[in-house]
Design a protein around this motif. Structure first.
Motif, PDB file in Angstrom:
ATOM      1  N   TRP A 293      10.391  -3.704  -0.014  1.00 47.44           N
ATOM      2  CA  TRP A 293       9.301  -2.959   0.614  1.00 47.44           C
ATOM      3  C   TRP A 293       8.107  -2.748  -0.312  1.00 47.44           C
ATOM      4  CZ3 TRP A 293       7.499   1.645  -1.363  1.00 47.44           C
ATOM      5  CH2 TRP A 293       8.303   2.270  -2.336  1.00 47.44           C
ATOM      6  N   GLU A 294       8.313  -2.853  -1.620  1.00 44.43           N
ATOM      7  CA  GLU A 294       7.215  -2.628  -2.564  1.00 44.43           C
ATOM      8  C   GLU A 294       6.183  -3.758  -2.547  1.00 44.43           C
ATOM      9  OE1 GLU A 294       8.562  -1.287  -6.510  1.00 44.43           O
ATOM     10  OE2 GLU A 294      10.565  -1.232  -5.642  1.00 44.43           O
ATOM     11  N   THR A 295       6.536  -4.870  -1.925  1.00 45.63           N
ATOM     12  CA  THR A 295       5.681  -6.057  -1.934  1.00 45.63           C
ATOM     13  C   THR A 295       5.144  -6.345  -0.544  1.00 45.63           C
ATOM     14  OG1 THR A 295       6.957  -6.999  -3.759  1.00 45.63           O
ATOM     15  CG2 THR A 295       5.641  -8.526  -2.446  1.00 45.63           C
ATOM     16  N   ALA A 296       3.829  -6.561  -0.442  1.00 43.26           N
ATOM     17  CA  ALA A 296       3.225  -6.950   0.828  1.00 43.26           C
ATOM     18  C   ALA A 296       3.317  -8.456   1.039  1.00 43.26           C
ATOM     19  CB  ALA A 296       1.763  -6.507   0.871  1.00 43.26           C
TER      20      ALA A 296
ATOM     21  N   GLY B 253       0.808  -1.217   0.000  1.00 47.74           N
ATOM     22  CA  GLY B 253       0.000   0.000   0.000  1.00 47.74           C
ATOM     23  C   GLY B 253       0.836   1.260   0.000  1.00 47.74           C
ATOM     24  N   HIS B 254       2.177   1.134   0.070  1.00 46.74           N
ATOM     25  CA  HIS B 254       3.062   2.299   0.129  1.00 46.74           C
ATOM     26  C   HIS B 254       3.632   2.674  -1.228  1.00 46.74           C
ATOM     27  CE1 HIS B 254       2.898   2.360   4.480  1.00 46.74           C
ATOM     28  NE2 HIS B 254       3.183   1.079   4.504  1.00 46.74           N
ATOM     29  N   VAL B 255       3.265   1.940  -2.285  1.00 47.75           N
ATOM     30  CA  VAL B 255       3.769   2.257  -3.608  1.00 47.75           C
ATOM     31  C   VAL B 255       2.771   3.156  -4.329  1.00 47.75           C
ATOM     32  CG1 VAL B 255       5.100   0.132  -3.785  1.00 47.75           C
ATOM     33  CG2 VAL B 255       2.749   0.167  -4.614  1.00 47.75           C
ATOM     34  N   VAL B 256       3.274   3.923  -5.276  1.00 45.40           N
ATOM     35  CA  VAL B 256       2.407   4.817  -6.034  1.00 45.40           C
ATOM     36  C   VAL B 256       1.649   4.053  -7.107  1.00 45.40           C
ATOM     37  CG1 VAL B 256       2.416   6.786  -7.618  1.00 45.40           C
ATOM     38  CG2 VAL B 256       3.820   6.852  -5.568  1.00 45.40           C
ATOM     39  N   ASN B 257       2.303   3.064  -7.724  1.00 46.45           N
ATOM     40  CA  ASN B 257       1.744   2.399  -8.892  1.00 46.45           C
ATOM     41  C   ASN B 257       1.239   1.002  -8.534  1.00 46.45           C
ATOM     42  OD1 ASN B 257       2.501   0.719 -11.669  1.00 46.45           O
ATOM     43  ND2 ASN B 257       1.605   2.725 -12.022  1.00 46.45           N
ATOM     44  N   ALA B 258      -0.007   0.683  -8.950  1.00 53.89           N
ATOM     45  CA  ALA B 258      -0.629  -0.637  -8.717  1.00 53.89           C
ATOM     46  C   ALA B 258      -0.669  -0.996  -7.242  1.00 53.89           C
ATOM     47  CB  ALA B 258       0.091  -1.722  -9.513  1.00 53.89           C
TER      48      ALA B 258
ATOM     49  N   THR C  64      14.277   5.190  -4.452  1.00 57.30           N
ATOM     50  CA  THR C  64      13.178   5.678  -3.626  1.00 57.30           C
ATOM     51  C   THR C  64      13.558   5.620  -2.149  1.00 57.30           C
ATOM     52  OG1 THR C  64      12.127   3.513  -3.425  1.00 57.30           O
ATOM     53  CG2 THR C  64      11.493   4.865  -5.297  1.00 57.30           C
ATOM     54  N   VAL C  65      14.712   5.029  -1.845  1.00 53.74           N
ATOM     55  CA  VAL C  65      15.164   4.908  -0.462  1.00 53.74           C
ATOM     56  C   VAL C  65      16.198   5.970  -0.122  1.00 53.74           C
ATOM     57  CG1 VAL C  65      16.330   3.398   1.189  1.00 53.74           C
ATOM     58  CG2 VAL C  65      14.649   2.444  -0.394  1.00 53.74           C
ATOM     59  N   GLY C  66      17.118   6.234  -1.028  1.00 55.18           N
ATOM     60  CA  GLY C  66      18.160   7.217  -0.764  1.00 55.18           C
ATOM     61  C   GLY C  66      18.752   7.746  -2.049  1.00 55.18           C
ATOM     62  N   ASP C  67      19.672   8.704  -1.920  1.00 54.11           N
ATOM     63  CA  ASP C  67      20.312   9.287  -3.081  1.00 54.11           C
ATOM     64  C   ASP C  67      21.202   8.268  -3.779  1.00 54.11           C
ATOM     65  OD1 ASP C  67      19.136  11.702  -2.513  1.00 54.11           O
ATOM     66  OD2 ASP C  67      20.835  12.439  -1.340  1.00 54.11           O
ATOM     67  N   GLN C  68      21.326   8.419  -5.097  1.00 54.61           N
ATOM     68  CA  GLN C  68      22.168   7.527  -5.884  1.00 54.61           C
ATOM     69  C   GLN C  68      23.536   8.184  -6.091  1.00 54.61           C
ATOM     70  OE1 GLN C  68      23.746   4.775  -6.946  1.00 54.61           O
ATOM     71  NE2 GLN C  68      21.617   4.137  -7.236  1.00 54.61           N
ATOM     72  N   ARG C  69      24.559   7.641  -5.458  1.00 52.24           N
ATOM     73  CA  ARG C  69      25.889   8.242  -5.534  1.00 52.24           C
ATOM     74  C   ARG C  69      26.925   7.310  -6.145  1.00 52.24           C
ATOM     75  NH1 ARG C  69      25.064  10.523   0.445  1.00 52.24           N
ATOM     76  NH2 ARG C  69      23.974  12.440  -0.069  1.00 52.24           N
TER      77      ARG C  69
END
Length: 558
Positions: free
Chosen positions: A500-503, A380-385, A430-435
């Protein structure tokens, strides 16, 4: 409130949030540079110089009582009674009414100063903290100001005002109502809205055994059964870094964008303003995946095209007929099939998703050798689907660090395998900056992915189909990922774990046609997920030999 040890970047930002000012507004309020304020956000432990300390002292002393109360709550030094007083001050000790948008109707929720007050203030203050401190929300606010033609800071003030009206429990109740609208309802509604379709394109429908599944995926015969290997010679999408034409927002579209931001903050949903590819055109000649891509930002997608699904679902929950003229955002962005097919003339973002099949050896407990198939229930925390069934991996098509190299469809699938199956958090932007200069460099790969890529042929990835999802106009590259070597499952099967995208993660056997039939009939699917599942099973039936026992799967366009 104990500031005897002086101000820090964190407490200065808390004062900014309490005053409900943008970076520019706070800098002007203090008479300092905007870069100084931005520096406090970047370095919360920084201690400003003595003259700056005095300016902040003065700003707090001159703040209103309500702002001081908010500051106390934000700095987490207020007692429970302070929290209750803050809520009491917010509502002046009276019962007030919140208007929550649900399509074109309003649902009203009543609150009093003694109902759930501590929890209410905690949620509001956390949302206000993000409103001030979250750079992704800041980018979204700036984007709305720019596209709506508003003065800087207007979107921030409007979002703050909307935050004060929203209640998380009401939004969660609305989410449950939305969840009752299933894949079939959505597919049927969109088939009616876009009933005038050209002969060259139709809505994807497939038959599995005696069951027929209709979807909202607009496709053509030239876009199906591609079976294009996602290797360099055949994975030929090309990206350009040219700037997009700017999209303007009218008053209603801007208001819906503000609603989305306030709801995102209230529910704690992640929104990261990452770059996204937008599709300008496709071609599939010679068994290749070809076409061109431009660039956009996630914020632009999230606050425009991604709102179409919620508008449609809310109309269905309220009993409204979703026909042309009744859905203002859809009428604006995707009024007909011609506009859907005009990929270069609109914002056409989307992604890739694939059915994953891992060869397993025969087992005295499980039975004959088969393929393990993975399906996810989305979080339920994802934007899509959100809260829908989907194949895994599934992700937005976007670059990591190399816009041109990452344009390949296979690049996104490999990245999503690392994130969603093999636990690579550090490439999830979506978790942190890409360095990292090259997050997918062989030396950084997970052990399972390194094993798969060490030898050619261990990892088979194909594009099985392409379509445009009428839900939000997204492009969808459906794929199949097959690992033929049983050694992979013996070595690494226990390391596969959803992120985290998956329940929840489900597994199916390619020999269990009855269980797969039940899966196909499940109305909890996202439309693109069902499309990828059916195309993937259709292709796997041709590839899998004795490891697969499936009925004939045929498609048609309607």
């Amino acid at each position: 409130m104990d500031l005897t040890s002086g101000w820090t970047g964190e407490t200065a930002c808390a004062l900014q949030a309490a005053l409900r000012l943008s970076n520019e507004g706070f800098a002007e309020h203090l008479g300092i540079g905007v870069r100084t304020v931005a520096g406090w956000h970047q370095k919360p432990d920084l201690r400003p110089k003595s003259e700056m300390q005095q300016l902040l002292d003065t700003a707090l002393e001159q703040a209103s009582a309500q702002a001081k109360d908010r500051f106390a709550a934000l700095t987490a030094n207020s007692t429970e009674q302070d929290v209750r007083n803050e809520l009491s001050g917010s509502v002046s000790g009276l019962v007030f009414q919140v208007g929550q948008h649900v399509g074109d109707t309003h649902v009203h929720q009543h609150f009093s100063s003694d109902t759930g007050s501590a929890e209410r203030v905690s949620a509001v203050t956390e949302a206000e903290r993000r409103l001030s401190a979250d750079p992704n929300i800041g980018a979204a606010l700036d984007w709305v100001d720019n596209r709506a033609g508003w003065e800087p800071g207007t979107a921030r003030r409007k979002t703050a005002a909307r935050l004060a009206e929203l209640d998380a429990s009401s939004l969660q109740d609305r989410g449950k109502r939305r969840g009752r609208v299933n894949q079939r309802d959505i597919a049927h509604a969109l088939a009616e809205y876009y009933r005038d379709r050209p002969d060259t394109h139709g809505l994807y429908s497939a038959r599995y055994g005696d069951h027929e599944s209709a979807t909202s995926i607009l496709t053509s015969s030239d876009w199906l059964d591609l079976n294009a290997p996602l290797i360099a010679s055949h994975d030929r999408l090309r990206a350009s870094t040219a700037a997009d034409a700017e999209l303007s927002l009218d008053e209603e579209a801007a208001s819906r964008a503000i609603d989305r931001l306030a709801e995102t903050l209230t529910l704690g949903i992640r929104m990261v303003d990452m770059p996204l590819y937008r599709l300008l055109g496709v071609d599939f000649e010679g068994g290749r995946v070809g076409g061109s891509l431009g660039m956009t930002r996630f914020v632009e997608y999230a606050l425009t095209m991604d709102l179409l699904e919620a508008e449609l679902v809310d109309a269905l929950t309220s009993g409204q007929v979703p026909e042309p003229g009744a859905l203002s955002l859809r009428d604006r962005h995707l009024p007909d099939v011609a506009s859907v097919l005009d990929m270069s003339g609109r914002l056409c973002s989307g992604g890739t998703l694939a059915l994953c099949a891992f060869a397993r050896p025969a087992s005295p407990l499980r039975g004959e050798a088969d393929y393990l198939l993975l399906v996810q229930e989305r979080s339920g925390h994802v934007v899509n689907a959100s809260r829908r069934l989907a194949v895994t991996p599934k992700g937005f098509h976007q670059p990591l660090t190399d816009v041109r190299a990452d344009a390949q469809v296979g690049a996104t699938l490999r990245r999503e395998m690392e994130e969603e199956l093999f636990g690579r958090d550090e490439i999830d932007n979506t978790v942190g900056d890409q360095r990292k200069a090259d997050p997918m460099h062989p030396s950084r790969l997970s052990e399972p992915m390194r094993w798969l890529l060490d030898e050619p042929g261990r990892l088979r990835t194909e594009c099985t189909g392409f379509g445009l999802n009428l839900v939000s106009g997204n492009f969808e590259f459906a794929g199949l990922i097959v690992v033929e070597d049983e050694e992979f499952w013996n070595r690494f099967g226990g390391q596969i774990e959803a992120n985290w995208e998956t329940a929840n993660l489900r597994q199916y056997s390619s020999l269990d046609g009855e269980a797969l039939a039940d899966l196909v009939r499940d109305v909890a699917w996202s439309n693109e997920g069902l499309f990828a599942l059916l195309q993937g099973l259709r292709r796997l039936a041709n590839l899998g030999g004795e490891r697969v026992d499936l009925p004939e799967i045929g498609w048609e366009l309607r």
